[in-house]
Design a protein around this motif. Structure first.
Motif, PDB file in Angstrom:
ATOM      1  N   PHE A 121      40.784  45.794  41.181  1.00  0.00           N
ATOM      2  CA  PHE A 121      40.749  44.563  41.422  1.00  0.00           C
ATOM      3  C   PHE A 121      42.060  44.026  41.277  1.00  0.00           C
ATOM      4  O   PHE A 121      43.051  44.498  40.972  1.00  0.00           O
ATOM      5  CB  PHE A 121      40.656  44.776  39.656  1.00  0.00           C
ATOM      6  CG  PHE A 121      40.593  43.480  39.319  1.00  0.00           C
ATOM      7  CD1 PHE A 121      39.288  42.807  39.165  1.00  0.00           C
ATOM      8  CD2 PHE A 121      41.435  42.702  38.798  1.00  0.00           C
ATOM      9  CE1 PHE A 121      39.047  41.222  38.465  1.00  0.00           C
ATOM     10  CE2 PHE A 121      41.183  41.357  38.487  1.00  0.00           C
ATOM     11  CZ  PHE A 121      40.379  40.837  38.152  1.00  0.00           C
TER      12      PHE A 121
ATOM     13  N   LEU B  79      38.970  51.780  36.867  1.00  0.00           N
ATOM     14  CA  LEU B  79      39.472  50.100  37.757  1.00  0.00           C
ATOM     15  C   LEU B  79      40.580  50.440  37.416  1.00  0.00           C
ATOM     16  O   LEU B  79      41.717  51.013  36.167  1.00  0.00           O
ATOM     17  CB  LEU B  79      38.892  49.893  36.756  1.00  0.00           C
ATOM     18  CG  LEU B  79      38.889  48.001  37.641  1.00  0.00           C
ATOM     19  CD1 LEU B  79      37.972  48.087  38.586  1.00  0.00           C
ATOM     20  CD2 LEU B  79      38.742  46.948  36.379  1.00  0.00           C
TER      21      LEU B  79
ATOM     22  N   THR C 143      46.077  50.341  35.157  1.00  0.00           N
ATOM     23  CA  THR C 143      46.834  48.347  35.583  1.00  0.00           C
ATOM     24  C   THR C 143      48.006  48.772  35.685  1.00  0.00           C
ATOM     25  O   THR C 143      49.213  50.162  35.632  1.00  0.00           O
ATOM     26  CB  THR C 143      47.033  47.544  34.229  1.00  0.00           C
ATOM     27  OG1 THR C 143      47.981  47.960  33.119  1.00  0.00           O
ATOM     28  CG2 THR C 143      45.693  46.820  33.677  1.00  0.00           C
TER      29      THR C 143
ATOM     30  N   GLN D 254      50.907  42.646  34.236  1.00  0.00           N
ATOM     31  CA  GLN D 254      49.887  43.929  33.943  1.00  0.00           C
ATOM     32  C   GLN D 254      49.751  43.586  32.654  1.00  0.00           C
ATOM     33  O   GLN D 254      48.491  44.376  32.088  1.00  0.00           O
ATOM     34  CB  GLN D 254      50.812  45.141  34.939  1.00  0.00           C
ATOM     35  CG  GLN D 254      51.546  45.560  33.527  1.00  0.00           C
ATOM     36  CD  GLN D 254      51.671  47.520  33.438  1.00  0.00           C
ATOM     37  OE1 GLN D 254      50.783  47.913  33.701  1.00  0.00           O
ATOM     38  NE2 GLN D 254      53.322  47.334  33.652  1.00  0.00           N
TER      39      GLN D 254
ATOM     40  N   ASN E 160      33.677  39.111  33.306  1.00  0.00           N
ATOM     41  CA  ASN E 160      33.243  40.492  33.517  1.00  0.00           C
ATOM     42  C   ASN E 160      31.710  41.128  33.583  1.00  0.00           C
ATOM     43  O   ASN E 160      31.549  42.335  33.780  1.00  0.00           O
ATOM     44  CB  ASN E 160      33.784  40.852  32.390  1.00  0.00           C
ATOM     45  CG  ASN E 160      35.648  41.018  32.158  1.00  0.00           C
ATOM     46  OD1 ASN E 160      36.013  42.024  32.599  1.00  0.00           O
ATOM     47  ND2 ASN E 160      36.320  40.580  31.003  1.00  0.00           N
TER      48      ASN E 160
ATOM     49  N   CYS F 217      40.832  52.369  32.899  1.00  0.00           N
ATOM     50  CA  CYS F 217      42.010  51.609  33.467  1.00  0.00           C
ATOM     51  C   CYS F 217      42.998  52.163  33.668  1.00  0.00           C
ATOM     52  O   CYS F 217      43.981  52.444  32.703  1.00  0.00           O
ATOM     53  CB  CYS F 217      41.419  50.375  33.162  1.00  0.00           C
ATOM     54  SG  CYS F 217      40.196  49.044  32.810  1.00  0.00           S
TER      55      CYS F 217
ATOM     56  N   LEU G 204      46.380  41.529  32.228  1.00  0.00           N
ATOM     57  CA  LEU G 204      45.111  42.165  32.744  1.00  0.00           C
ATOM     58  C   LEU G 204      44.281  42.926  31.361  1.00  0.00           C
ATOM     59  O   LEU G 204      43.574  42.691  31.931  1.00  0.00           O
ATOM     60  CB  LEU G 204      45.208  43.037  33.847  1.00  0.00           C
ATOM     61  CG  LEU G 204      46.447  42.714  34.883  1.00  0.00           C
ATOM     62  CD1 LEU G 204      46.427  43.819  36.100  1.00  0.00           C
ATOM     63  CD2 LEU G 204      45.119  41.069  35.389  1.00  0.00           C
TER      64      LEU G 204
ATOM     65  N   ASN H 157      47.951  43.015  39.329  1.00  0.00           N
ATOM     66  CA  ASN H 157      47.500  40.784  39.116  1.00  0.00           C
ATOM     67  C   ASN H 157      48.244  40.199  40.705  1.00  0.00           C
ATOM     68  O   ASN H 157      48.154  40.634  41.552  1.00  0.00           O
ATOM     69  CB  ASN H 157      48.468  40.439  37.782  1.00  0.00           C
ATOM     70  CG  ASN H 157      48.154  39.011  37.123  1.00  0.00           C
ATOM     71  OD1 ASN H 157      47.771  38.207  37.697  1.00  0.00           O
ATOM     72  ND2 ASN H 157      48.273  39.726  35.788  1.00  0.00           N
TER      73      ASN H 157
ATOM     74  N   LEU I 147      43.818  47.922  38.505  1.00  0.00           N
ATOM     75  CA  LEU I 147      44.262  46.626  38.397  1.00  0.00           C
ATOM     76  C   LEU I 147      45.142  46.515  38.668  1.00  0.00           C
ATOM     77  O   LEU I 147      46.645  46.178  38.113  1.00  0.00           O
ATOM     78  CB  LEU I 147      44.064  46.218  36.665  1.00  0.00           C
ATOM     79  CG  LEU I 147      42.683  46.381  36.130  1.00  0.00           C
ATOM     80  CD1 LEU I 147      42.252  47.471  35.275  1.00  0.00           C
ATOM     81  CD2 LEU I 147      41.330  45.640  35.900  1.00  0.00           C
TER      82      LEU I 147
ATOM     83  N   VAL J  61      40.596  41.731  31.527  1.00  0.00           N
ATOM     84  CA  VAL J  61      39.755  42.532  31.801  1.00  0.00           C
ATOM     85  C   VAL J  61      39.500  44.347  31.651  1.00  0.00           C
ATOM     86  O   VAL J  61      38.293  44.692  30.888  1.00  0.00           O
ATOM     87  CB  VAL J  61      40.111  42.559  33.390  1.00  0.00           C
ATOM     88  CG1 VAL J  61      38.941  44.107  34.014  1.00  0.00           C
ATOM     89  CG2 VAL J  61      39.666  41.774  34.392  1.00  0.00           C
TER      90      VAL J  61
END
Length: 443
Positions: A271, A193, A223, A203, A430, A221, A206, A197, A195, A210
């Motif tokens: 995201f 993912l 970010t 970040q 989530n 992840c 986040l 903002n 991600l 998530v």
């Protein structure tokens, strides 16, 4: 976060400066508690929301409930300095506790305490951007970064900060991996993912929104922050750019090259949070390697979120290009306590994040942020989150869904879960989001 209320002051009259501010008939402390779907945390509706955001991060280790409520008790509604001071006091107190924890090193204690300190430093910075010369804008951010990095280093698999080269700027990012042995039937290559903002978020937020939930489900992840986001805005003096694929494409390049041993290229989700709903949509339209997109929420046209709130007189000034008069009206509101907090903050944050001292230039720039100009180029499944109490892009998530047709799934969070970006209800976010991702990504 608020776009439609950023310039609600412009409905009142065509007066300029403080005279326009004095035309307000409602003080910023007069919000009605019974209008909120949950127990009111402040008589200032903007402060209520921001305290709720801080409380919400407690679920995934970013704060603690009683200390936040204790700070909220000491905040004077509508007083930006009071808000900042309350969270500064809490941040420095928590920092001292974190340093004490390090002496007896328990990684869980250390991580939780440093992460909480970082959150409180970010909250302390939130309302300061009306004065760009305020040294706290950088001092508090340096504190939050150092505190968050202490938290990152305490994780079972420490998070890793990255600087990823892009087109004439550098993307700030953090890479996270789950603990592999905790997940059954999982290959070495995992869903990932990306991600980002939005209008004001970092970040680091986040992680507590998530990322923790994603790691618990066995996801990687990444970010990130691009131009206009807090760290890039400070380090590189860059405001938002509309062509957001310039930010995301280098991230995809990084994942598929440097992390190819753990990233499943067919399970790459993007995201976007708040205004990030525009940014992620834009990137997905021009980055074909994305497998699925989550827009929380859906942003159709940023300027259309603003322009209906202009008074006829000020709309005439804007349409005529009368920058001087328009700027005078806007600047006169930034420090006036008679103007609602959300309007003062929103205008100040917009100018800061878009890197302009001109209200006129800020509003003009929003015209470039409209998904209607490229949305038909998105070819992958899209999850569009809406919120019953969405006051920032009201009606726009439905417009995004309608334009995407069967590619999109629209989900509306209601009641106590129905604040902008599900503030205070991240577990609900989530559960719904990852349920959808499990359905649309390849098995």
């Amino acid at each position: 976060m608020s776009w439609d209320t950023i310039i609600t002051f412009m409905r009142v009259s065509s007066l300029s400066g403080s005279a326009m501010a004095l035309a307000f008939l409602q003080s910023p402390t007069s919000a009605k508690a019974e209008e909120e779907p949950i127990l009111s945390l402040s008589t200032d509706s903007a402060f209520h929301f921001e305290v709720l955001v801080s409380l919400g991060e407690a679920l995934y280790g970013g704060s603690d409930l009683a200390p936040v409520l204790g700070a909220a008790k000491n905040i004077t509604p509508g007083d930006f300095e009071s808000f900042s001071q309350a969270f500064q006091q809490l941040a420095y107190k928590t920092k001292d506790q974190a340093q004490d924890e390090e002496a007896n090193y328990d990684p869980v204690n250390v991580g939780e305490t440093w992460f909480s300190a970082a959150t409180y430093f970010r909250r302390a910075d939130f309302y300061l951007h009306n004065n760009w010369t305020n040294p706290l804008i950088n001092t508090l951010w340096d504190e939050q970064t150092k505190a968050f990095d202490k938290g990152l280093s305490s994780l079972p698999i420490p998070g890793k900060r990255l600087q990823i080269p892009a087109d004439n700027f550098t993307v700030e990012a953090i890479w996270y991996e789950p603990i592999p042995h905790l997940y059954k039937n999982q290959t070495s290559k995992r869903p990932t993912l990306i991600l980002g903002n939005g209008y004001d978020g970092a970040q680091e937020d986040l992680y507590h929104t998530v990322v923790v939930a994603a790691l618990a489900r066995g996801w990687n992840c990444l970010t990130y922050e691009g131009p206009g986001h807090p760290t890039v805005r400070r380090k590189q003096n860059l405001g938002f750019i509309p062509d957001w694929e310039r930010v995301v494409t280098p991230l995809v390049d990084y994942l598929l090259k440097d992390r190819s041993n753990v990233v499943d290229k067919d399970k790459l989700a993007l995201f976007g949070f708040s205004f990030g709903g525009y940014l992620a949509a834009r990137a997905a339209a021009f980055e074909p390697r994305i497998s699925a997109v989550v827009l929380d929420g859906g942003v159709w046209d940023s300027f259309e979120a603003f322009s209906p709130n202009l008074s006829p007189e000020l709309k005439e000034l804007f349409d005529a290009g009368n920058k001087e008069a328009f700027d005078e009206a806007g600047r006169g509101l930034l420090d006036n306590p008679l103007v609602p907090s959300q309007a003062r903050w929103g205008l100040a944050q917009g100018m800061w994040a878009f890197n302009t001292q001109s209200p006129f230039n800020f509003l003009q720039a929003t015209k470039k942020y409209a998904v209607k100009d490229f949305i038909t180029q998105i070819k992958v499944p899209v999850f569009v989150a809406d919120a019953e109490s969405e006051g920032f892009f009201s009606g726009q998530p439905q417009m995004v869904k309608d334009a995407l047709g069967d590619l999109a799934t629209l989900y509306t969070f209601k009641g106590a879960e129905g604040y902008h970006c599900q503030a205070g209800a991240f577990s609900s976010l989530n559960r719904v989001m990852f349920g959808w991702l499990n359905k649309v990504l390849p098995k």
